[in-house]
Scaffold this active site. Sequence first.
Site, PDB file in Angstrom:
ATOM      1  N   ASP A 157      -6.242  -0.613  -1.972  1.00  0.00           N
ATOM      2  CA  ASP A 157      -6.276  -2.004  -1.511  1.00  0.00           C
ATOM      3  C   ASP A 157      -5.331  -2.300  -0.347  1.00  0.00           C
ATOM      4  OD1 ASP A 157      -3.786  -2.080  -2.800  1.00  0.00           O
ATOM      5  OD2 ASP A 157      -4.591  -3.044  -4.579  1.00  0.00           O
ATOM      6  N   GLU A 183      -2.369   1.599  -9.136  1.00  0.00           N
ATOM      7  CA  GLU A 183      -1.344   2.138  -8.238  1.00  0.00           C
ATOM      8  C   GLU A 183      -1.453   3.654  -8.081  1.00  0.00           C
ATOM      9  OE1 GLU A 183       0.575   0.384  -6.415  1.00  0.00           O
ATOM     10  OE2 GLU A 183       0.363  -1.557  -7.390  1.00  0.00           O
ATOM     11  N   ARG A 222      -3.258  -6.024   3.329  1.00  0.00           N
ATOM     12  CA  ARG A 222      -3.495  -6.036   1.882  1.00  0.00           C
ATOM     13  C   ARG A 222      -4.783  -6.800   1.644  1.00  0.00           C
ATOM     14  NH1 ARG A 222      -4.401  -6.350  -2.877  1.00  0.00           N
ATOM     15  NH2 ARG A 222      -2.965  -5.994  -4.584  1.00  0.00           N
ATOM     16  N   ARG A 231       2.834  -8.225   4.921  1.00  0.00           N
ATOM     17  CA  ARG A 231       1.542  -7.586   5.131  1.00  0.00           C
ATOM     18  C   ARG A 231       0.520  -8.659   5.482  1.00  0.00           C
ATOM     19  NH1 ARG A 231       1.102  -4.630  -0.621  1.00  0.00           N
ATOM     20  NH2 ARG A 231       1.424  -6.799  -1.151  1.00  0.00           N
ATOM     21  N   ASP A 260      -6.989  -6.067  -6.908  1.00  0.00           N
ATOM     22  CA  ASP A 260      -5.879  -5.160  -7.173  1.00  0.00           C
ATOM     23  C   ASP A 260      -6.469  -3.854  -7.673  1.00  0.00           C
ATOM     24  OD1 ASP A 260      -3.234  -4.286  -7.489  1.00  0.00           O
ATOM     25  OD2 ASP A 260      -3.155  -4.982  -9.565  1.00  0.00           O
ATOM     26  N   THR A 261      -6.122  -2.750  -7.010  1.00  0.00           N
ATOM     27  CA  THR A 261      -6.556  -1.436  -7.482  1.00  0.00           C
ATOM     28  C   THR A 261      -5.387  -0.781  -8.218  1.00  0.00           C
ATOM     29  OG1 THR A 261      -5.918  -0.360  -5.398  1.00  0.00           O
ATOM     30  CG2 THR A 261      -8.209  -1.110  -5.590  1.00  0.00           C
TER      31      THR A 261
END
Length: 169
Positions: free
Chosen positions: A43, A65, A57, A107, A62-63
Amino acid sequence: MGKLSGLLAIIFTFIFITGCQQQAASSKLNRQQVKIERVVDGDTLEIQLNGKKEKVRLIGIDTPETKKPNTPVMFYGEEASDYTKKRLDKKTVELEWDVDRKDQYDRLLAYVWVDDELFNRTLVSEGYARMATFPPNVKYVDLFKKAQEEARQKQKGIWKNYNAAFEKR
């Protein structure tokens, strides 16, 4: 009464289609074409913008980690990262901005469009990411909710073992 209800159906259909076209048109106006220089993980991307390297971002998702310091690689994290690399690395895409353009880590925050495909949504619908919205950037929250529910029902990707993918960090 039959003619009236038929007429109302036509009017509502027209209003719905017009609204969708206006949303799509306004969405295209708020986009910027960029080349992806590097995919950091599922992501997060790196681009060159106005001569400066920027991290991007993906908004609303949310992927698991793969690169977070002091955090083990999470279930389905490598798959999500590999999928994003395969689809976006060195490609030219369009970034769409929402209300907040940057996050607390400086970001850029963006929706990524590959032609007419909202890539953020694709990551959710294919089970590579979960929905994670942070107001005020909620433009596509309903699309993401629907995509997540369908992926969850089909037990795609992270939904095969959700707790392993997103246990407390």
